[in-house]
Design a protein around this motif. Structure first.
Motif, PDB file in Angstrom:
ATOM      1  N   GLN A 160      30.627  43.806  42.044  1.00  0.00           N
ATOM      2  CA  GLN A 160      29.458  44.635  42.318  1.00  0.00           C
ATOM      3  C   GLN A 160      28.170  43.872  42.022  1.00  0.00           C
ATOM      4  OE1 GLN A 160      29.341  47.352  43.873  1.00  0.00           O
ATOM      5  NE2 GLN A 160      31.498  47.981  43.862  1.00  0.00           N
ATOM      6  N   ASP A 187      37.074  47.833  46.826  1.00  0.00           N
ATOM      7  CA  ASP A 187      38.043  48.735  46.200  1.00  0.00           C
ATOM      8  C   ASP A 187      38.146  48.444  44.705  1.00  0.00           C
ATOM      9  OD1 ASP A 187      38.492  49.891  48.614  1.00  0.00           O
ATOM     10  OD2 ASP A 187      40.396  48.850  49.005  1.00  0.00           O
ATOM     11  N   ALA A 188      38.981  49.211  44.028  1.00  0.00           N
ATOM     12  CA  ALA A 188      39.212  48.976  42.596  1.00  0.00           C
ATOM     13  C   ALA A 188      39.887  47.614  42.406  1.00  0.00           C
ATOM     14  CB  ALA A 188      40.080  50.089  42.019  1.00  0.00           C
ATOM     15  N   LEU A 189      39.369  46.842  41.469  1.00  0.00           N
ATOM     16  CA  LEU A 189      39.870  45.496  41.199  1.00  0.00           C
ATOM     17  C   LEU A 189      40.424  45.436  39.775  1.00  0.00           C
ATOM     18  CD1 LEU A 189      37.053  43.327  42.823  1.00  0.00           C
ATOM     19  CD2 LEU A 189      39.158  44.174  43.854  1.00  0.00           C
ATOM     20  N   PRO A 190      41.352  44.531  39.501  1.00  0.00           N
ATOM     21  CA  PRO A 190      41.971  44.463  38.170  1.00  0.00           C
ATOM     22  C   PRO A 190      41.048  43.868  37.115  1.00  0.00           C
ATOM     23  CG  PRO A 190      42.810  42.716  39.565  1.00  0.00           C
ATOM     24  CD  PRO A 190      41.947  43.561  40.448  1.00  0.00           C
ATOM     25  N   THR A 214      39.589  43.839  48.245  1.00  0.00           N
ATOM     26  CA  THR A 214      40.652  44.608  47.601  1.00  0.00           C
ATOM     27  C   THR A 214      41.287  43.762  46.507  1.00  0.00           C
ATOM     28  OG1 THR A 214      42.254  43.848  49.252  1.00  0.00           O
ATOM     29  CG2 THR A 214      41.125  45.927  49.707  1.00  0.00           C
ATOM     30  N   ARG A 229      32.875  46.874  51.767  1.00  0.00           N
ATOM     31  CA  ARG A 229      33.561  47.854  50.926  1.00  0.00           C
ATOM     32  C   ARG A 229      34.334  47.131  49.823  1.00  0.00           C
ATOM     33  NH1 ARG A 229      38.683  49.994  50.956  1.00  0.00           N
ATOM     34  NH2 ARG A 229      39.191  48.910  52.892  1.00  0.00           N
ATOM     35  N   GLY A 251      44.592  43.752  43.108  1.00  0.00           N
ATOM     36  CA  GLY A 251      45.732  44.357  42.435  1.00  0.00           C
ATOM     37  C   GLY A 251      46.349  43.366  41.471  1.00  0.00           C
ATOM     38  N   GLY A 253      35.949  44.265  39.220  1.00  0.00           N
ATOM     39  CA  GLY A 253      35.164  45.203  40.018  1.00  0.00           C
ATOM     40  C   GLY A 253      33.691  45.110  39.680  1.00  0.00           C
ATOM     41  N   GLU A 254      33.367  45.053  38.360  1.00  0.00           N
ATOM     42  CA  GLU A 254      31.973  44.916  37.952  1.00  0.00           C
ATOM     43  C   GLU A 254      31.406  43.571  38.374  1.00  0.00           C
ATOM     44  OE1 GLU A 254      31.805  45.578  33.798  1.00  0.00           O
ATOM     45  OE2 GLU A 254      32.389  47.705  33.904  1.00  0.00           O
ATOM     46  N   ASP A 259      36.092  42.698  34.033  1.00  0.00           N
ATOM     47  CA  ASP A 259      36.397  43.701  35.042  1.00  0.00           C
ATOM     48  C   ASP A 259      35.936  43.135  36.379  1.00  0.00           C
ATOM     49  OD1 ASP A 259      36.575  45.829  36.767  1.00  0.00           O
ATOM     50  OD2 ASP A 259      35.856  47.303  35.318  1.00  0.00           O
TER      51      ASP A 259
END
Length: 500
Positions: free
Chosen positions: A355, A375-378, A413, A373, A415, A351-352, A349
């Motif tokens: 982070q 955002d949601a990542l794939p 960001t 910032r 996608g 996003g994880e 993930d």
């Protein structure tokens, strides 16, 4: 081998355009035939209506002529015999003649010449009625005189004139009927010619189209067989080149390791002798200081300057250069080790992962006052260590090259599209000149002011890792306005993509 452009319907684009043109021509011919059929049908309907109208006019004329003839016959019978039985016949036939005349008047409203003739018939019929009534009232000598000159009787003259007017009207209607029949025949011939031409054109178009399609199908079959042969050869060529590339890559890694190892040995000697020179310089400096304190004869000013300033400065330059060379060698060794490391794909993930990277850089983010910032990542399937190294390098560079005097803003960001995932790291930092957009990915190359620590291997290492993971890195940047680095990876990494 000469390549041929593949058209929509075959290998030859010109033939494809010809086929499309012929099909369009065939459809146009069919459309023209349909329009012609509709038009001819309308013309035939109009002609049929006109013919029926002419026949009805002729029928009305015939009825009027027959009524007037019966009227004259009944009048003569009464005049010759004075038999009152003829009087009802006279009245009925005169009424029938007037009725026929009114029908005729309504049917020739579209023909001014015939209207004039109908008006003449109406006048003649009225005069005939007047003379008929006068003749019926004669008796004695007047009646005998009228019968003696019967051929010149005004009523007889009116009947003759009415007969000639009716004949003229019938002749004109017959002429109109023949003209309309001729027009119908002309339209039929024209329609037949158009159908024949259209049919011939369609046959030609169909024949040429079928020939071109058959030729293109043959070319397609040939191209398919040729492509299959080329694919088989290409697969073998790709396998061979992939093997060569892997061997060359392994050789480069071994070469880098050997070179860096061999460079380290003389570098260690240089660093060791530099330390000894520093120790000797300190001893000489101490000796000079002691001579000053004990009152010995001090060395001249030039020697003193060399001992106290030139020699320390030279040793400092040597030490800084050897340290830099040591860092470069360590970087080369790190790249070599990373190239030899076996990749271990797993579900990530992003996003994880991002982070966790942000958490490790939180102190630097807070220290610079940067607003970051994410955002949601794939989610992708790839090597965790390599992906973390790439993303860490991109975020660290964004923090390192912020624009002084401007609050930092970093936006992450992502996608996915068409089997590829992407992560974009955009900042509002100092930016990169367009001429350096590709140079920054070269080993030991940096852009802009060299006021930040680094050896110029981060982006080169990140792009090399991205290539190993089956992806790549691209950059968009404007000097003074910020940069955007985009990492593009396959959603699911395959082992065959390594070294691509």
């Amino acid at each position: 081998m000469e390549s041929t452009r593949i058209g929509a319907l075959g290998r030859d684009a010109r033939a494809s355009r010809l086929i499309i043109g012929l099909l369009a021509l065939g459809f146009a011919a069919l459309l023209a035939a349909a329009v012609a059929t509709f038009w001819v049908q309308r013309q035939n309907e109009e002609s049929s209506a006109l013919v029926a109208h002419t026949l009805s006019v002729e029928a009305s004329l015939g009825g009027f002529a027959s009524a007037t003839e019966r009227l004259e016959t009944a009048r003569r019978g009464f005049l010759l015999t004075a038999n009152p039985d003829f009087l009802p016949i006279i009245v009925d036939t005169e009424t029938a003649a007037r009725t026929r005349l009114e029908e005729l008047s309504q049917r020739i409203v579209d023909n001014p010449e015939q209207q004039v003739r109908v008006a003449r018939l109406r006048m003649l019929l009225g005069e005939y009625g007047t003379y008929r009534q006068e003749a019926q009232q004669l008796s004695g000598t007047a009646r005998a005189n009228m019968l003696a000159g019967f051929m010149n009787d005004p009523a007889v003259l009116r009947i003759r004139e009415m007969r000639s007017v009716v004949e003229a009207m019938i002749a004109e209607e017959v002429g109109l009927l023949r003209a309309r029949e001729a027009q119908q025949r002309t339209m039929q011939r024209l329609f037949g010619a158009m159908l024949a031409a259209t049919g011939f054109l369609i046959l030609v178009v169909a024949g040429v189209t079928l020939w071109l399609v058959r030729r293109n199908l043959a070319e397609l079959r040939s191209s398919r067989a040729e492509l299959r042969y080329l694919n088989e050869g290409l697969e073998q060529l790709v396998d061979a080149r992939t093997g060569e590339l892997k061997r060359a890559n392994a050789e480069i890694q071994r070469f880098a390791y050997i070179v860096s190892h061999d460079l380290r040995s003389p570098l260690v000697n240089v660093m060791g002798f530099t330390a000894e020179l520093e120790t000797a310089r300190q001893s000489i400096a101490g000796y000079v200081s002691k001579s000053d304190a004990d009152g010995w004869a001090a060395p001249d000013a030039t020697t003193r300057l060399a001992i106290e300033e030139d020699l320390p400065e030279a040793i400092g330059f040597i030490r800084s250069s050897t340290q830099k060379m040591d860092r470069l060698i360590n970087a080369i060794l790190s790249l070599s080790r990373q190239g030899r490391r076996t990749l271990a794909p797993e579900a990530l993930d992003l996003g994880e992962v991002m982070q966790a990277i942000v958490g490790s850089l939180r102190h630097r983010i807070d220290e610079t006052g940067t607003r970051l910032r994410v955002d949601a990542l794939p989610v992708v399937v790839n090597d965790r260590v390599a992906v973390e190294q790439i993303l860490s390098n991109l975020v660290e560079n964004a923090l390192k090259y912020l624009q002084p005097g401007r609050p930092g803003v970093i936006e992450v960001t992502g996608g996915s599209d068409l089997g590829r995932a992407w992560v974009s790291v955009a900042d509002n930092g100092r930016g990169i000149e367009p001429r350096d957009h590709e140079r920054i990915f070269d080993l030991f190359r940096r852009s802009g002011a060299q006021d930040q620590p680094g050896e110029g291997i981060g982006l080169a290492h990140a792009r090399a890792l991205a290539y190993r993971l089956g992806g790549f890195i691209e950059v968009q940047s404007e000097l003074g306005a910020g940069s955007t680095f985009r990492l593009i990876l396959p959603i699911e990494w395959q082992s065959g993509e390594e070294d691509a």
